[in-house]
Write a protein that holds these residues in place. Structure first.
Motif, PDB file in Angstrom:
ATOM      1  N   THR A  53       0.838  -1.202   0.000  1.00  0.00           N
ATOM      2  CA  THR A  53       0.000   0.000   0.000  1.00  0.00           C
ATOM      3  C   THR A  53       0.871   1.250   0.000  1.00  0.00           C
ATOM      4  OG1 THR A  53      -1.715  -1.189   1.212  1.00  0.00           O
ATOM      5  CG2 THR A  53      -1.835   1.199   1.247  1.00  0.00           C
ATOM      6  N   ALA A  54       1.915   1.227   0.837  1.00  0.00           N
ATOM      7  CA  ALA A  54       2.816   2.375   0.897  1.00  0.00           C
ATOM      8  C   ALA A  54       3.522   2.577  -0.446  1.00  0.00           C
ATOM      9  CB  ALA A  54       3.848   2.173   2.018  1.00  0.00           C
ATOM     10  N   ILE A  55       3.925   1.480  -1.065  1.00  0.00           N
ATOM     11  CA  ILE A  55       4.589   1.574  -2.376  1.00  0.00           C
ATOM     12  C   ILE A  55       3.630   2.158  -3.403  1.00  0.00           C
ATOM     13  CG2 ILE A  55       5.507   0.195  -4.290  1.00  0.00           C
ATOM     14  CD1 ILE A  55       6.730  -1.667  -2.132  1.00  0.00           C
ATOM     15  N   MET A  56       2.383   1.671  -3.387  1.00  0.00           N
ATOM     16  CA  MET A  56       1.395   2.196  -4.346  1.00  0.00           C
ATOM     17  C   MET A  56       1.137   3.677  -4.089  1.00  0.00           C
ATOM     18  SD  MET A  56       0.629  -0.070  -6.537  1.00  0.00           S
ATOM     19  CE  MET A  56      -0.817   0.631  -7.297  1.00  0.00           C
ATOM     20  N   GLN A  57       1.048   4.077  -2.832  1.00  0.00           N
ATOM     21  CA  GLN A  57       0.822   5.486  -2.518  1.00  0.00           C
ATOM     22  C   GLN A  57       1.994   6.328  -2.986  1.00  0.00           C
ATOM     23  OE1 GLN A  57       0.067   5.452   1.703  1.00  0.00           O
ATOM     24  NE2 GLN A  57      -2.122   4.969   1.446  1.00  0.00           N
ATOM     25  N   GLN A  58       3.203   5.852  -2.733  1.00  0.00           N
ATOM     26  CA  GLN A  58       4.385   6.604  -3.166  1.00  0.00           C
ATOM     27  C   GLN A  58       4.458   6.651  -4.692  1.00  0.00           C
ATOM     28  OE1 GLN A  58       7.721   4.782  -1.207  1.00  0.00           O
ATOM     29  NE2 GLN A  58       7.210   5.669   0.796  1.00  0.00           N
ATOM     30  N   LYS A  59       4.083   5.546  -5.342  1.00  0.00           N
ATOM     31  CA  LYS A  59       4.082   5.509  -6.805  1.00  0.00           C
ATOM     32  C   LYS A  59       3.070   6.523  -7.351  1.00  0.00           C
ATOM     33  CE  LYS A  59       2.948   2.369 -10.608  1.00  0.00           C
ATOM     34  NZ  LYS A  59       2.449   1.035 -10.925  1.00  0.00           N
ATOM     35  N   ASN A  60       1.846   6.495  -6.755  1.00  0.00           N
ATOM     36  CA  ASN A  60       0.819   7.444  -7.198  1.00  0.00           C
ATOM     37  C   ASN A  60       1.246   8.883  -6.934  1.00  0.00           C
ATOM     38  OD1 ASN A  60      -0.845   5.406  -8.098  1.00  0.00           O
ATOM     39  ND2 ASN A  60      -1.992   5.272  -6.179  1.00  0.00           N
ATOM     40  N   ALA A  61       1.876   9.113  -5.772  1.00  0.00           N
ATOM     41  CA  ALA A  61       2.358  10.466  -5.464  1.00  0.00           C
ATOM     42  C   ALA A  61       3.427  10.878  -6.459  1.00  0.00           C
ATOM     43  CB  ALA A  61       2.896  10.517  -4.034  1.00  0.00           C
ATOM     44  N   ALA A  62       4.306   9.946  -6.796  1.00  0.00           N
ATOM     45  CA  ALA A  62       5.368  10.261  -7.763  1.00  0.00           C
ATOM     46  C   ALA A  62       4.763  10.541  -9.137  1.00  0.00           C
ATOM     47  CB  ALA A  62       6.367   9.114  -7.844  1.00  0.00           C
ATOM     48  N   LEU A  63       3.773   9.714  -9.542  1.00  0.00           N
ATOM     49  CA  LEU A  63       3.109   9.946 -10.834  1.00  0.00           C
ATOM     50  C   LEU A  63       2.392  11.292 -10.848  1.00  0.00           C
ATOM     51  CD1 LEU A  63       1.628   6.424 -11.695  1.00  0.00           C
ATOM     52  CD2 LEU A  63       3.472   7.624 -12.881  1.00  0.00           C
ATOM     53  N   THR A  64       1.723  11.604  -9.739  1.00  0.00           N
ATOM     54  CA  THR A  64       1.041  12.899  -9.654  1.00  0.00           C
ATOM     55  C   THR A  64       2.045  14.043  -9.737  1.00  0.00           C
ATOM     56  OG1 THR A  64      -0.672  11.897  -8.281  1.00  0.00           O
ATOM     57  CG2 THR A  64      -0.523  14.281  -8.229  1.00  0.00           C
ATOM     58  N   ASP A  65       3.161  13.873  -9.048  1.00  0.00           N
ATOM     59  CA  ASP A  65       4.203  14.903  -9.081  1.00  0.00           C
ATOM     60  C   ASP A  65       4.752  15.060 -10.488  1.00  0.00           C
ATOM     61  OD1 ASP A  65       5.899  16.826  -7.915  1.00  0.00           O
ATOM     62  OD2 ASP A  65       7.520  15.348  -7.752  1.00  0.00           O
TER      63      ASP A  65
END
Length: 164
Positions: free
Chosen positions: A111-123
């Motif tokens: 979940t943390a990896i997915m959140q960080q991935k989504n945050a990185a994609l959003t960024d």
């Protein structure tokens, strides 16, 4: 020879003395001796009966002791079996808890990896959007730098807006 053959008077007086001693002994000594012997006989019989009774009690106690020992062995076996089952259950529970904790940690990490991935994609999207806007501003600024082109562009936009 006279010593070997007693006279008739001696036999008579010996017999009388014997009878008197017998009567005196019977009256004064015979009854106490017989009662003492009877008491002793009774005491010995009681002691033998008591010994037999004790022997029977000892046999009963021995049997009872053996039964208690057998019961104690059975209880010990049951307690050991229950302790082993409890130990196995505790080990299984600990393994299950460890497995659940592992799965929870892995799920949290995913979940943390997915959140960080989504945050990185959003960024990245935000940065790309900002770059697009900056490049667009520069292009528009350059194209609209002369007055005639700006007026023509404004007119095109006004004509594109539908009037209801």
């Amino acid at each position: 020879m006279q010593l070997l053959t007693p006279a008739l008077g001696l036999i008579f007086w010996t017999f009388i003395a014997f009878i008197i001693v017998l009567i005196v002994l019977r009256k004064y000594a015979w009854k106490p001796i017989l009662s003492t012997l009877k008491e002793r006989e009774t005491g010995i019989a009681d002691a033998i009966a008591s010994a037999e009774k004790m022997k029977v009690e000892m046999a009963a106690l021995k049997n009872e002791n053996e039964a208690l020992m057998a019961k104690a062995r059975e209880e010990r076996a049951v307690i050991l079996k229950e302790a082993k089952e409890q130990s196995d259950k505790m080990i299984a529970d600990a393994k299950e808890k460890a497995k659940q904790e592992y799965e929870r940690i892995v799920a949290d990490a995913q979940t943390a990896i997915m959140q960080q991935k989504n945050a990185a994609l959003t960024d990245v999207k935000n940065q790309v959007g900002a770059l697009v806007i900056e490049v667009s501003e520069k292009i528009l600024h350059r194209e609209l730098s002369n007055k005639a082109e700006q007026e023509r562009y404004i007119q095109t936009l006004v004509n594109a807006v539908p009037l209801n």
